[in-house]
Design a protein around this motif. Structure first.
Motif, PDB file in Angstrom:
ATOM      1  N   THR A  51      16.775   6.020  -7.590  1.00 33.51           N
ATOM      2  CA  THR A  51      15.926   4.924  -8.047  1.00 33.51           C
ATOM      3  C   THR A  51      15.363   4.148  -6.858  1.00 33.51           C
ATOM      4  OG1 THR A  51      17.088   4.721 -10.159  1.00 33.51           O
ATOM      5  CG2 THR A  51      15.863   2.784  -9.404  1.00 33.51           C
ATOM      6  N   GLN A  52      16.199   3.876  -5.867  1.00 35.16           N
ATOM      7  CA  GLN A  52      15.721   3.176  -4.669  1.00 35.16           C
ATOM      8  C   GLN A  52      14.647   3.994  -3.946  1.00 35.16           C
ATOM      9  OE1 GLN A  52      16.598  -0.055  -3.849  1.00 35.16           O
ATOM     10  NE2 GLN A  52      17.468   0.160  -5.880  1.00 35.16           N
ATOM     11  N   SER A  53      14.860   5.286  -3.841  1.00 35.65           N
ATOM     12  CA  SER A  53      13.877   6.160  -3.204  1.00 35.65           C
ATOM     13  C   SER A  53      12.565   6.149  -3.977  1.00 35.65           C
ATOM     14  CB  SER A  53      14.428   7.588  -3.111  1.00 35.65           C
ATOM     15  OG  SER A  53      13.474   8.458  -2.562  1.00 35.65           O
ATOM     16  N   ARG A  54      12.651   6.217  -5.291  1.00 36.13           N
ATOM     17  CA  ARG A  54      11.448   6.198  -6.117  1.00 36.13           C
ATOM     18  C   ARG A  54      10.714   4.866  -5.990  1.00 36.13           C
ATOM     19  NH1 ARG A  54      13.561   9.341 -11.595  1.00 36.13           N
ATOM     20  NH2 ARG A  54      13.280  11.440 -10.740  1.00 36.13           N
ATOM     21  N   LEU A  55      11.461   3.776  -5.930  1.00 33.56           N
ATOM     22  CA  LEU A  55      10.829   2.464  -5.768  1.00 33.56           C
ATOM     23  C   LEU A  55      10.123   2.359  -4.414  1.00 33.56           C
ATOM     24  CD1 LEU A  55      13.517   0.160  -7.387  1.00 33.56           C
ATOM     25  CD2 LEU A  55      11.176   0.535  -8.223  1.00 33.56           C
ATOM     26  N   TYR A  56      10.721   2.922  -3.391  1.00 31.76           N
ATOM     27  CA  TYR A  56      10.082   2.955  -2.073  1.00 31.76           C
ATOM     28  C   TYR A  56       8.726   3.660  -2.160  1.00 31.76           C
ATOM     29  CZ  TYR A  56       8.969   4.876   2.519  1.00 31.76           C
ATOM     30  OH  TYR A  56       8.326   5.263   3.658  1.00 31.76           O
ATOM     31  N   HIS A  57       8.719   4.831  -2.774  1.00 33.37           N
ATOM     32  CA  HIS A  57       7.472   5.582  -2.930  1.00 33.37           C
ATOM     33  C   HIS A  57       6.478   4.797  -3.781  1.00 33.37           C
ATOM     34  CE1 HIS A  57       8.387   9.373  -0.941  1.00 33.37           C
ATOM     35  NE2 HIS A  57       9.602   9.284  -1.441  1.00 33.37           N
ATOM     36  N   ALA A  58       6.976   4.151  -4.825  1.00 36.35           N
ATOM     37  CA  ALA A  58       6.104   3.371  -5.700  1.00 36.35           C
ATOM     38  C   ALA A  58       5.425   2.242  -4.931  1.00 36.35           C
ATOM     39  CB  ALA A  58       6.899   2.811  -6.876  1.00 36.35           C
ATOM     40  N   LEU A  59       6.167   1.543  -4.090  1.00 33.70           N
ATOM     41  CA  LEU A  59       5.579   0.460  -3.306  1.00 33.70           C
ATOM     42  C   LEU A  59       4.457   0.979  -2.410  1.00 33.70           C
ATOM     43  CD1 LEU A  59       8.777  -1.548  -2.314  1.00 33.70           C
ATOM     44  CD2 LEU A  59       6.910  -2.337  -3.803  1.00 33.70           C
ATOM     45  N   ARG A  60       4.674   2.117  -1.814  1.00 29.28           N
ATOM     46  CA  ARG A  60       3.642   2.698  -0.939  1.00 29.28           C
ATOM     47  C   ARG A  60       2.398   3.084  -1.742  1.00 29.28           C
ATOM     48  NH1 ARG A  60       5.416   4.916   4.353  1.00 29.28           N
ATOM     49  NH2 ARG A  60       3.453   6.012   4.107  1.00 29.28           N
ATOM     50  N   MET A  61       2.614   3.692  -2.917  1.00 26.33           N
ATOM     51  CA  MET A  61       1.478   4.114  -3.740  1.00 26.33           C
ATOM     52  C   MET A  61       0.711   2.915  -4.282  1.00 26.33           C
ATOM     53  SD  MET A  61       3.003   7.317  -5.879  1.00 26.33           S
ATOM     54  CE  MET A  61       3.968   8.577  -5.058  1.00 26.33           C
ATOM     55  N   LEU A  62       1.448   1.881  -4.684  1.00 28.61           N
ATOM     56  CA  LEU A  62       0.787   0.667  -5.166  1.00 28.61           C
ATOM     57  C   LEU A  62      -0.043   0.034  -4.044  1.00 28.61           C
ATOM     58  CD1 LEU A  62       3.689  -0.849  -7.279  1.00 28.61           C
ATOM     59  CD2 LEU A  62       1.526   0.060  -8.175  1.00 28.61           C
ATOM     60  N   ALA A  63       0.488   0.050  -2.822  1.00 25.93           N
ATOM     61  CA  ALA A  63      -0.241  -0.494  -1.674  1.00 25.93           C
ATOM     62  C   ALA A  63      -1.519   0.299  -1.403  1.00 25.93           C
ATOM     63  CB  ALA A  63       0.643  -0.498  -0.432  1.00 25.93           C
ATOM     64  N   ASP A  64      -1.507   1.574  -1.758  1.00 23.24           N
ATOM     65  CA  ASP A  64      -2.695   2.414  -1.604  1.00 23.24           C
ATOM     66  C   ASP A  64      -3.694   2.203  -2.744  1.00 23.24           C
ATOM     67  OD1 ASP A  64      -1.773   3.487   0.756  1.00 23.24           O
ATOM     68  OD2 ASP A  64      -0.982   5.317  -0.176  1.00 23.24           O
ATOM     69  N   GLY A  65      -3.326   1.365  -3.714  1.00 23.93           N
ATOM     70  CA  GLY A  65      -4.232   1.037  -4.807  1.00 23.93           C
ATOM     71  C   GLY A  65      -4.206   1.968  -5.995  1.00 23.93           C
ATOM     72  N   LEU A  66      -3.206   2.840  -6.080  1.00 18.94           N
ATOM     73  CA  LEU A  66      -3.126   3.742  -7.235  1.00 18.94           C
ATOM     74  C   LEU A  66      -2.780   2.965  -8.497  1.00 18.94           C
ATOM     75  CD1 LEU A  66      -1.184   6.733  -5.647  1.00 18.94           C
ATOM     76  CD2 LEU A  66      -3.571   6.696  -6.352  1.00 18.94           C
ATOM     77  N   PRO A  67      -3.275   3.397  -9.646  1.00 21.99           N
ATOM     78  CA  PRO A  67      -2.953   2.730 -10.911  1.00 21.99           C
ATOM     79  C   PRO A  67      -1.453   2.821 -11.220  1.00 21.99           C
ATOM     80  CG  PRO A  67      -4.802   4.240 -11.183  1.00 21.99           C
ATOM     81  CD  PRO A  67      -4.238   4.488  -9.822  1.00 21.99           C
TER      82      PRO A  67
END
Length: 107
Positions: A51-67
């Motif tokens: 879950t922590q790993s997925r949240l890390y990836h999510a933060l990066r993707m959100l920063a890139d502007g993905l929906p």
């Protein structure tokens, strides 16, 4: 090295749904051994670490502007609402609110 191999598989594909047993079978390490290694090295269980790993990836993707929905699915959540719930419990805000705050006001 045994733990690193499993971590690399999950890190390279956060949406990978395989269990610890299945990941262990691929890397040649038993599930119980991996479970002990996760607790010893990270102080958490494999599901907590994933879950922590997925949240890390999510933060990066959100920063890139993905929906948000795209991020949720690319990071392995079964639905956007499940992702939003975990994100809010972890960070105190929804992914959309976080994304708006981190991108700042529009010029």
């Amino acid at each position: 090295p045994r733990l690193a191999a499993v971590c690399a598989l999950v890190h390279d594909n956060p949406a990978d749904p395989r269990t610890l047993a299945a990941l262990g079978a691929v890397t040649g390490v038993g599930e119980r051994t991996l479970s002990r290694l996760f607790r010893a090295e990270f102080g958490m269980t494999f599901p907590q670490w994933r879950t922590q790993s997925r949240l890390y990836h999510a933060l990066r993707m959100l920063a890139d502007g993905l929906p948000v929905t795209t991020v949720a699915h690319r990071c392995g959540w079964s639905s956007a609402s499940a992702f939003i719930d975990v994100f809010r419990r972890s960070f105190g805000c929804t992914p959309g609110a976080h994304q708006r705050r981190s991108q700042g006001p529009a010029n």
